[in-house]
Design an enzyme around this catalytic site. Structure first.
Site, PDB file in Angstrom:
ATOM      1  N   CYS A 134      -9.993   9.991   8.886  1.00  0.00           N
ATOM      2  CA  CYS A 134      -8.634   9.695   8.439  1.00  0.00           C
ATOM      3  C   CYS A 134      -7.612  10.599   9.120  1.00  0.00           C
ATOM      4  O   CYS A 134      -7.743  11.822   9.095  1.00  0.00           O
ATOM      5  CB  CYS A 134      -8.573   9.889   6.917  1.00  0.00           C
TER       6      CYS A 134
ATOM      7  N   CYS B  73     -11.175  13.965   4.968  1.00  0.00           N
ATOM      8  CA  CYS B  73     -12.131  12.952   5.428  1.00  0.00           C
ATOM      9  C   CYS B  73     -12.025  12.845   6.953  1.00  0.00           C
ATOM     10  O   CYS B  73     -10.917  12.765   7.490  1.00  0.00           O
ATOM     11  CB  CYS B  73     -11.830  11.588   4.790  1.00  0.00           C
TER      12      CYS B  73
ATOM     13  N   CYS C 223      -2.752  15.228   2.846  1.00  0.00           N
ATOM     14  CA  CYS C 223      -3.898  15.174   1.929  1.00  0.00           C
ATOM     15  C   CYS C 223      -4.797  16.359   2.238  1.00  0.00           C
ATOM     16  O   CYS C 223      -4.914  16.767   3.382  1.00  0.00           O
ATOM     17  CB  CYS C 223      -4.661  13.865   2.125  1.00  0.00           C
TER      18      CYS C 223
ATOM     19  N   CYS D 138       0.885  -1.176   0.000  1.00  0.00           N
ATOM     20  CA  CYS D 138       0.000   0.000   0.000  1.00  0.00           C
ATOM     21  C   CYS D 138       0.915   1.216   0.000  1.00  0.00           C
ATOM     22  O   CYS D 138       1.706   1.404   0.925  1.00  0.00           O
ATOM     23  CB  CYS D 138      -0.865  -0.046   1.254  1.00  0.00           C
TER      24      CYS D 138
ATOM     25  N   CYS E 247      -4.176   4.591   7.091  1.00  0.00           N
ATOM     26  CA  CYS E 247      -3.366   5.510   6.296  1.00  0.00           C
ATOM     27  C   CYS E 247      -2.933   6.752   7.082  1.00  0.00           C
ATOM     28  O   CYS E 247      -3.692   7.339   7.814  1.00  0.00           O
ATOM     29  CB  CYS E 247      -4.102   5.908   5.025  1.00  0.00           C
TER      30      CYS E 247
HETATM   31  S1  SF4 Z   1      -9.100   8.999   3.415  1.00  0.00           S
HETATM   32 FE1  SF4 Z   1      -7.430  10.380   4.071  1.00  0.00          FE
HETATM   33  S2  SF4 Z   1      -5.835  10.162   2.534  1.00  0.00           S
HETATM   34 FE2  SF4 Z   1      -7.724   9.290   1.663  1.00  0.00          FE
HETATM   35  S3  SF4 Z   1      -8.701  11.009   0.549  1.00  0.00           S
HETATM   36 FE3  SF4 Z   1      -9.577  11.052   2.600  1.00  0.00          FE
HETATM   37  S4  SF4 Z   1      -8.258  12.469   3.772  1.00  0.00           S
HETATM   38 FE4  SF4 Z   1      -7.136  11.880   1.906  1.00  0.00          FE
END
Ligand code: SF4
Length: 341
Positions: free
Chosen positions: A117, A114, A110, A103, A333
């Site tokens: 995350c 989200c 990012c 992975c 992640c």
């Molecule tokens: S899950 Fe995390 S790494 Fe993936 S798009 Fe959403 S904020 Fe970005």
């Protein structure tokens, strides 16, 4: 100095021609790097000394530096890499009986925000280059024996791959190219949170790797809350775009569904999910939330997850509960890099 790892073959051919060399020299250089895994110009013995010297003066062959290996009880290993400017990204190597998956990350941080995350809390620091994306794969393979080489790649680490569109496409081209890494398109999965404009563009790239969509909710109010990208591209717009995604025969889209207790795990959600995916060649991965210290969510109970899965199975969906790998090493992640940052 440009890194030859991740460097497009067409550009290398052009430079070689400018130097008065035959374009097939690019093929030879690629073979040395990607097939023979030789990362020193001096070792490229079928090139003239003059050409080797010129390459040395104009290019480097550099891999991201591994600064931390964190083994998990389940056999997976989390790698933390230091990039040239000191930025850090991570990749997870996951051995299974029939495959070994890597992975990898596509961005430092990012911007998609989200709410489930941890990478999101970093914001976007910068994009990775094709060399840094491919370099994670090569560096991890170099760290393992022949029997432990990576067979599958998932673009599910830090970052939204389609938000780093050009570099990711360039890296993918090199991964699937017979001249370079020669990885089957079936063994590569690109995951996206649903950037519809980029998915539309990606349809025309002729890359044919697997596409996974991080869906995670079945109504816009919930998805707006946990994935702000939904305010720009609501569920119905995303699914409309996916209905015309060019799939090769017998291939399917993967829908990732991070299960959050009390948020998206009800019978009503399962019912809506079946309706939403009607007519789309799909497989569903249910991913129980990997809780970390201070996390705003919890995973649902085993019974709830099973009831959700059974509802979909009874409607003839392919649905898998994904094993959480590396939960003891913060395998979700972005978690390791955030911890050390
Ligand atoms: S899950 Fe995390 S790494 Fe993936 S798009 Fe959403 S904020 Fe970005």
């Amino acid at each position: 100095m440009d890194n030859l790892i991740g460097y497009p073959e067409r550009k290398l051919k052009k430079i070689l021609e400018e130097w008065g060399e035959k374009p097939y020299r690019a093929h030879q250089i690629f073979t040395w790097i990607y097939h023979y895994r030789n990362y020193r110009f001096a070792g490229m013995t079928n090139l003239s000394k003059v050409l080797r010297q010129k390459l040395e003066e104009n290019f480097c062959i550099a891999l991201p530096r591994i600064i931390l290996r964190t083994p998990s009880r389940d056999g997976s290993v989390k790698y933390l890499f230091a990039l040239e400017d000191g930025a850090e990204v991570e990749a997870i190597w996951m051995p299974e009986t029939d495959r070994t998956t890597l992975c990898l990350s596509t961005q430092v941080g990012c911007r998609l925000a989200c709410s489930f995350c941890l990478t999101a809390s970093m914001g976007l620091k910068r994009q990775l280059t094709p060399a840094e994306i491919i370099g994670q794969y090569i560096a991890v393979n170099e760290d393992h024996s022949e029997a432990e080489q990576i067979s599958n790649i998932v673009f599910m680490g830090m970052g939204e791959p389609l938000d780093n569109y050009d570099a990711v496409c360039e890296a993918l081209r090199l991964m699937v190219s017979p001249e370079a890494l020669r990885i089957s398109t079936r063994k590569i999965t690109l995951s996206t949170s649903g950037l519809v404009d980029r998915i539309e563009r990606f349809k025309g790239e002729n890359l044919h790797v697997n596409l996974a969509i991080s869906l995670n909710a079945t109504d816009n109010a919930t998805r707006d809350q946990i994935m702000p990208i939904n305010r720009k591209y609501p569920i119905e717009v995303l699914l409309e775009c996916l209905r015309t995604y060019p799939l090769k025969p017998s291939r399917r889209l993967t829908f990732e569904y991070v299960m959050l207790k009390g948020i998206n795990d009800t019978d009503e959600d399962a019912r809506r999910l079946v309706k939403l995916l009607h007519g789309i060649p799909a497989k569903v991965n249910l991913i129980p939330f990997n809780a970390y210290q201070g996390a705003p969510y919890q995973p649902p109970s085993q019974e709830r997850i099973k009831a959700f899965q059974d509802y979909l199975l009874d409607r003839h969906f392919s649905v898998f509960v994904r094993k959480n790998r590396g939960t003891d090493i913060l395998g979700a992640c972005g978690q390791l890099a955030v911890q050390t940052a």
